[in-house]
Design a protein around this motif. Structure first.
Motif, PDB file in Angstrom:
ATOM      1  N   UNK A   1       5.458   9.920   0.704  1.00 19.52           N
ATOM      2  CA  UNK A   1       4.966  11.245   1.097  1.00 19.52           C
ATOM      3  C   UNK A   1       4.365  11.206   2.504  1.00 19.52           C
ATOM      4  N   UNK A   2       4.926  10.376   3.365  1.00 16.16           N
ATOM      5  CA  UNK A   2       4.305  10.130   4.661  1.00 16.16           C
ATOM      6  C   UNK A   2       4.152  11.402   5.496  1.00 16.16           C
ATOM      7  N   UNK A   3       5.078  12.343   5.362  1.00 13.48           N
ATOM      8  CA  UNK A   3       4.983  13.584   6.140  1.00 13.48           C
ATOM      9  C   UNK A   3       3.637  14.267   5.917  1.00 13.48           C
ATOM     10  N   UNK A   4       3.167  14.210   4.664  1.00 16.98           N
ATOM     11  CA  UNK A   4       1.920  14.904   4.330  1.00 16.98           C
ATOM     12  C   UNK A   4       0.704  14.140   4.821  1.00 16.98           C
ATOM     13  N   UNK A   5       0.849  12.836   5.039  1.00  9.62           N
ATOM     14  CA  UNK A   5      -0.227  12.081   5.681  1.00  9.62           C
ATOM     15  C   UNK A   5      -0.267  12.411   7.163  1.00  9.62           C
ATOM     16  N   UNK A   6       0.890  12.326   7.795  1.00  5.89           N
ATOM     17  CA  UNK A   6       0.950  12.525   9.245  1.00  5.89           C
ATOM     18  C   UNK A   6       0.435  13.900   9.644  1.00  5.89           C
ATOM     19  N   UNK A   7       0.623  14.884   8.763  1.00  2.00           N
ATOM     20  CA  UNK A   7       0.249  16.255   9.100  1.00  2.00           C
ATOM     21  C   UNK A   7      -1.183  16.604   8.709  1.00  2.00           C
ATOM     22  N   UNK A   8      -1.840  15.705   8.023  1.00  4.16           N
ATOM     23  CA  UNK A   8      -3.189  16.019   7.555  1.00  4.16           C
ATOM     24  C   UNK A   8      -4.176  16.029   8.712  1.00  4.16           C
ATOM     25  N   UNK A   9      -5.108  16.963   8.655  1.00  7.49           N
ATOM     26  CA  UNK A   9      -6.112  17.050   9.718  1.00  7.49           C
ATOM     27  C   UNK A   9      -7.008  15.827   9.723  1.00  7.49           C
ATOM     28  N   UNK A  10      -7.098  15.156   8.612  1.00  3.69           N
ATOM     29  CA  UNK A  10      -7.970  13.981   8.552  1.00  3.69           C
ATOM     30  C   UNK A  10      -7.255  12.686   8.919  1.00  3.69           C
ATOM     31  N   UNK A  11      -5.967  12.770   9.133  1.00  3.90           N
ATOM     32  CA  UNK A  11      -5.213  11.537   9.373  1.00  3.90           C
ATOM     33  C   UNK A  11      -5.518  10.926  10.732  1.00  3.90           C
TER      34      UNK A  11
ATOM     35  N   UNK B   1       0.871  -1.188   0.000  1.00  3.22           N
ATOM     36  CA  UNK B   1       0.000   0.000   0.000  1.00  3.22           C
ATOM     37  C   UNK B   1       0.901   1.230   0.000  1.00  3.22           C
ATOM     38  N   UNK B   2       0.328   2.387  -0.322  1.00  4.57           N
ATOM     39  CA  UNK B   2       1.069   3.609  -0.004  1.00  4.57           C
ATOM     40  C   UNK B   2       0.165   4.533   0.798  1.00  4.57           C
ATOM     41  N   UNK B   3       0.805   5.251   1.699  1.00  6.76           N
ATOM     42  CA  UNK B   3       0.097   6.185   2.602  1.00  6.76           C
ATOM     43  C   UNK B   3       0.861   7.488   2.605  1.00  6.76           C
ATOM     44  N   UNK B   4       0.384   8.606   2.050  1.00  4.99           N
ATOM     45  CA  UNK B   4      -0.845   8.663   1.271  1.00  4.99           C
ATOM     46  C   UNK B   4      -0.688   7.871  -0.028  1.00  4.99           C
ATOM     47  N   UNK B   5      -1.800   7.603  -0.684  1.00  6.25           N
ATOM     48  CA  UNK B   5      -1.767   6.882  -1.946  1.00  6.25           C
ATOM     49  C   UNK B   5      -1.219   7.785  -3.054  1.00  6.25           C
ATOM     50  N   UNK B   6      -1.094   7.190  -4.231  1.00  6.97           N
ATOM     51  CA  UNK B   6      -0.684   7.949  -5.424  1.00  6.97           C
ATOM     52  C   UNK B   6      -1.588   9.154  -5.664  1.00  6.97           C
ATOM     53  N   UNK B   7      -2.835   9.054  -5.180  1.00  9.40           N
ATOM     54  CA  UNK B   7      -3.797  10.134  -5.405  1.00  9.40           C
ATOM     55  C   UNK B   7      -3.952  11.017  -4.179  1.00  9.40           C
ATOM     56  N   UNK B   8      -3.066  10.845  -3.212  1.00  9.26           N
ATOM     57  CA  UNK B   8      -3.067  11.721  -2.042  1.00  9.26           C
ATOM     58  C   UNK B   8      -4.084  11.352  -0.988  1.00  9.26           C
ATOM     59  N   UNK B   9      -4.847  10.294  -1.219  1.00 10.19           N
ATOM     60  CA  UNK B   9      -5.847   9.879  -0.240  1.00 10.19           C
ATOM     61  C   UNK B   9      -5.194   9.103   0.899  1.00 10.19           C
ATOM     62  N   UNK B  10      -5.957   8.948   1.975  1.00  5.70           N
ATOM     63  CA  UNK B  10      -5.428   8.315   3.182  1.00  5.70           C
ATOM     64  C   UNK B  10      -6.216   7.073   3.563  1.00  5.70           C
ATOM     65  N   UNK B  11      -5.514   6.084   4.034  1.00  4.37           N
ATOM     66  CA  UNK B  11      -6.171   4.977   4.731  1.00  4.37           C
ATOM     67  C   UNK B  11      -6.435   5.429   6.165  1.00  4.37           C
ATOM     68  N   UNK B  12      -7.634   5.155   6.672  1.00  5.11           N
ATOM     69  CA  UNK B  12      -7.923   5.458   8.072  1.00  5.11           C
ATOM     70  C   UNK B  12      -7.340   4.349   8.953  1.00  5.11           C
ATOM     71  N   UNK B  13      -7.245   4.643  10.221  1.00  3.02           N
ATOM     72  CA  UNK B  13      -6.745   3.628  11.151  1.00  3.02           C
ATOM     73  C   UNK B  13      -7.627   2.389  11.107  1.00  3.02           C
ATOM     74  N   UNK B  14      -8.902   2.614  10.966  1.00  2.08           N
ATOM     75  CA  UNK B  14      -9.836   1.482  10.920  1.00  2.08           C
ATOM     76  C   UNK B  14      -9.583   0.635   9.674  1.00  2.08           C
ATOM     77  N   UNK B  15      -9.456   1.306   8.543  1.00  5.81           N
ATOM     78  CA  UNK B  15      -9.194   0.570   7.299  1.00  5.81           C
ATOM     79  C   UNK B  15      -7.876  -0.196   7.361  1.00  5.81           C
ATOM     80  N   UNK B  16      -6.882   0.474   7.887  1.00  8.74           N
ATOM     81  CA  UNK B  16      -5.560  -0.153   7.914  1.00  8.74           C
ATOM     82  C   UNK B  16      -5.520  -1.311   8.910  1.00  8.74           C
TER      83      UNK B  16
END
Lengths: 346, 346, 346, 346
Positions: C178-188, C143-158
């Motif tokens: 691009x993990x930095x941008x996942x970790x910093x996202x308000x939705x992460x 998997x990638x987090x964020x994905x190629x399209x910048x989307x995020x897996x939620x903790x529940x999904x993962x």
């Protein structure tokens, strides 16, 4: 009268009873890929012969293929295989092992053999090398019995090699392309049961020992290589009509045929070696199996070639050549008698 | 009475004349690795049948092996092979192509086939992609004739595919594992000569068409793959007693046997298809070769399985299963007659 | 005034403090290959950030390299890796995974993501397939987090994906380019500690997150991949002056820099997304990280390209194109302000 | 006072002007993967220095990686690479060449070098071997300049090797990991222009010659390796921020810096060698570049190690050890002066 043929042990078809069995079973309907009852029977005969009741036995088509599949199965991606510098995998397999990503690491050999001491030294040197993490890790030992030069490892030698290999975490694999001729040799001290005890994997050769083709891989501890079937398939080594292999090995291991085939060939070779010795020929080395290496002046070699097909082995010096004579299941006593006459009169 | 066997076209041994020839030649002494005269004769017969006098012909043991060796020979290290998503190399070869380092790139298929237009679109998309240097370059097309589903490419379709492939610099390779059944089909429009003109490489299947085993690779332009022999060896695919392959193909291409074997099997299949049609069975698709795909209610399938051995193909829905019936050189008219009776009365 | 640059997150050098640290340490004498104290410190910082005190941490140079090394380490030779069809390893790594001998097996994705249910279905289908021994065995999930399209897996999904993967014996690996941008996202909802608990291996991206280059591989259970160092070397992926990687990650994980870099970029992206939304632009999909996908009429795209550098993403129809805007550590508020003015006035 | 550091030429960062340039360009926006103008400038400088106006120049990250990528590019799948038995690819690259499927074929070396005569004999033996089609075909020669032991090939030697290699169809590739120290040696007779004329591919080392990392591959005839960029990517060897490499080589080839770096290090080494000689030390071999191999009694070595960091090279006998001293761009005259004092007083 045509030429005599002593060039090689895979110049003819198969031991007659194998062809007969192929014919008898020709219209049987069986599942593919070795899932048939004859193959099951062949496997069981081999397990019995090896006194290895749990062993996984799989049949492959040829020797290079078998070496590549087994070695690739036993090694981790970052490991290499140790062999004698004369080893078949190092010289005459067109890089089939490297094709699978593994380095072939050679040790100098004597009469085709390497020793437990050499293995110990090589493995210890690796373990003590401060740069070892930048090097290929040795992962296994490849031997052949008989060797490329027809010589034999004794039970004592093989026991030492097995012990020292395992003490360094190295797997031991034996290529038995000509195993019938080892088992039948009067000097042999290593039985199939010994091989099953000392090796992690070995194969019992069919191609050079009376079959049309085929090699039987024996894995005494079946948990050693998970998914071996899929690995075989991935290497393009799975025979669709698997029973063709099963039939051949079922025959070879019925009524002691494998031993008889070996014994017949070695008996012929022994007669030839005796004459060579008595008649003052120089042999490159003397081994107790089905290969004979004679050094001849080039002029005599040329003369001999008019009546006899043999293998060129190597140019020993400007005026001499080593030739190889090989006997097999197909060598008849009358052929040997004729050859002896020729050798005596040369 | 035992079960009828229509599960597969590699459940029996070999066409009888092949076994006979093996027996007749059993004591011949020949050089190994296909350097014998029978193998030379077999190659010449195939060149003639293909009207390809310069073609390199090599005999390999099995289909997955042949696909891996040929594809690895044709592709550069950074190229992949395009196939129908149902293609054998994509699904049922345990990753043998990827094992050689190449990506298998799939196109959606219809009844097992892909089209020139799809190939053109895929290759164009690659060529026009700004990121193509970061992607696997398509290097060749893999088709099978007949396809996995027994369908056929017409001469027109194949000509278009050949033209479009070559216009994009893609090699064309055809897997003919069941080629005998294509050549013998009344609907077939593609001859061996056509294949030799349109393809860069193709193989003529033996294993599923009457041989014990073996596939004949045809390379119409022999300069296409230098050192193919060594590549075969490197892949562990070289048979020591090469003549065993030569003998089989020399028989298959003598007296039109290959066509006769195909014709017999297709004739049986046609009879079965007719009955299925007349009796209102639902076929998943109708093809003109030796495979038949019937959709059955599970209860009828179960009943049928008491008298008949067939292949499970797929679960089409909760209550229905697609089964596959296959005819071969070994299918006798009486077997077909019995099968027809069973199908009529089911 | 030059163009604005929003094409990509690896168009500039490195976060300034990284260069400063390189200069400060330039004359230090340290052993090579990561055996220095700064690298040790960087590893310890990452272990702490992941709450994984025993984890093996290794620094590699780039993303494709890291994916190839990790995937080749985790898979057996006969296994493949499952990924979204949009996954980087499937599309844009030039076959680097197949080069190591492994099949990339794709699942259809939605907004770049795949689900636990899909994985379960795929693995179950394999396990229940009667021909599975002839097929590539799935061995791991990529998997990638964020994905190629910048989307995020939620903790529940993962958590669900981790559970279902492990229940099928599949390893779970996450590409965090691009993990930095996942970790910093308000939705992460997924922290580094969660990744260390749920994954078998993951990597923390440096190249796209403020480093000159470099990716930090985290193996929470260090016994999982024996001899990982040698595997890295074998893949040509070992940096001689290992400390150059150590220095960069020691900086990135000092004073919360990695999070700050991510937060800054996401803040800029959020502002741009808001304007796009308010101004009626059509976004291909909305994600909460540093990538923005806008669909534009071709004429407006052309006009925009006079002032702005962006990435072409795809032709959505004849008249519209999807472009990608990307923010990074190097995006300044004044750049974003200018971009917003342009977007408002377009 | 700390220890003196003469262990290795990659223990420090980079030549200061390189760091300065990284800083000056840090906020430049450039396309990735080497498509930027600084990289273009660096390539042009190297083309000029090599008098090879058409050459393809590509920048890779490290030496093992470069060797694997180049060798895999130059060889056909069934070919191997010939090297001195001391060659880096044979010993210290963890099997990276075999990982790509190629055999490394070793020739015995003298002071790290092999000869045209050896190559001729090896290639001729292959060509004349009746079993050559079952063997790995030699496809190229791998040399390093300077060698692992710091020795140099003369222009005469290299011309002979080039001629004999090409007469056998072998490509010639030279590993220039420490090329700066060859070019600057007073004994050197081989210029960059000579390399471009004699080799098919060579690389100019950065990692050990003043860069943070990086090697410049030069392919004088750019048609030799089509799609080299994709091959680099496939091997995981493509740097995203390619300009980081371009900047380093643009600096190294500006104002003659590469030669100056080499000259400075060789000058220090020459001073040390002179003292060793004058003071009666035994050198394992004397070379004219930046490596020095001294044989010491173990007790003296131990004493020396209190003040000096050096490399262990090999145990020459029970009581003596060969150590290696290495100078680099970072070696200051005052360090050398101190070392000389120590050596004189030991």
């Amino acid at each position: 009268m045509g030429k005599l043929h002593f060039a090689c042990d895979y110049q003819e078809g198969a031991y007659p009873s194998i062809l007969k069995r192929l014919e008898e079973t020709n219209y049987d309907h069986t599942p593919g890929y070795g899932a048939d009852e004859i193959t099951a029977s062949a496997k069981e005969r081999i397990r019995n012969a090896c006194d290895a009741p749990l062993a996984e036995v799989e049949f492959l088509v040829g020797g290079t293929q078998t070496n590549a599949v087994v070695i690739d199965s036993l090694l981790k991606s970052y490991q290499g295989v140790i062999t004698a510098d004369t080893g078949h995998i190092s010289v005459h397999e067109a890089g089939a092992i490297e094709f699978c990503g593994h380095k072939v690491m050679t040790l100098p050999s004597s009469e085709g053999k390497i020793t437990a001491m050499q293995i110990d030294a090589f493995a210890s040197a690796y373990e003590n090398d401060g740069n070892r993490d930048h090097m290929v890790m040795p992962g296994m030992i490849y031997l052949s019995q008989p060797t490329e030069l027809g010589t034999l490892y004794s039970l004592e030698e093989l026991t030492a090699i097995s012990r020292v290999s395992h003490s360094h975490g190295l797997k031991l694999y034996i290529d038995g392309a000509r195993l019938a001729y080892a088992l039948a040799s009067s000097e042999n001290t290593v039985s199939l049961k010994d091989l099953a005890k000392l090796c992690d994997v070995f194969y019992i050769g069919g191609t050079k020992c009376g079959a049309l083709f085929g090699e039987a891989v024996v894995i005494p501890d079946p948990s050693l290589i998970p998914h071996f079937f899929t690995i075989i398939k991935q290497h393009g080594a799975l025979l669709a009509k698997g029973r063709i292999l099963g039939i051949q090995f079922d025959e070879l291991f019925r009524d002691d045929l494998y031993r008889k085939i070996g014994a017949s060939a070695v008996r012929q070779a022994d007669q030839i070696r005796k004459v060579l010795n008595d008649s003052g020929y120089r042999q490159m080395l003397i081994n107790p199996t089905n290969q004979i290496f004679v050094s001849l002046e080039n002029s005599r070699m040329k003369k001999l070639s008019e009546q006899l097909e043999f293998s060129f082995w190597e140019q020993s010096d400007e005026n001499h050549t080593v030739i190889r004579l090989v006997t097999s299941w197909a060598t008849k006593q009358e052929d040997t008698d004729q050859l002896i006459q020729i050798l005596k009169s040369l």
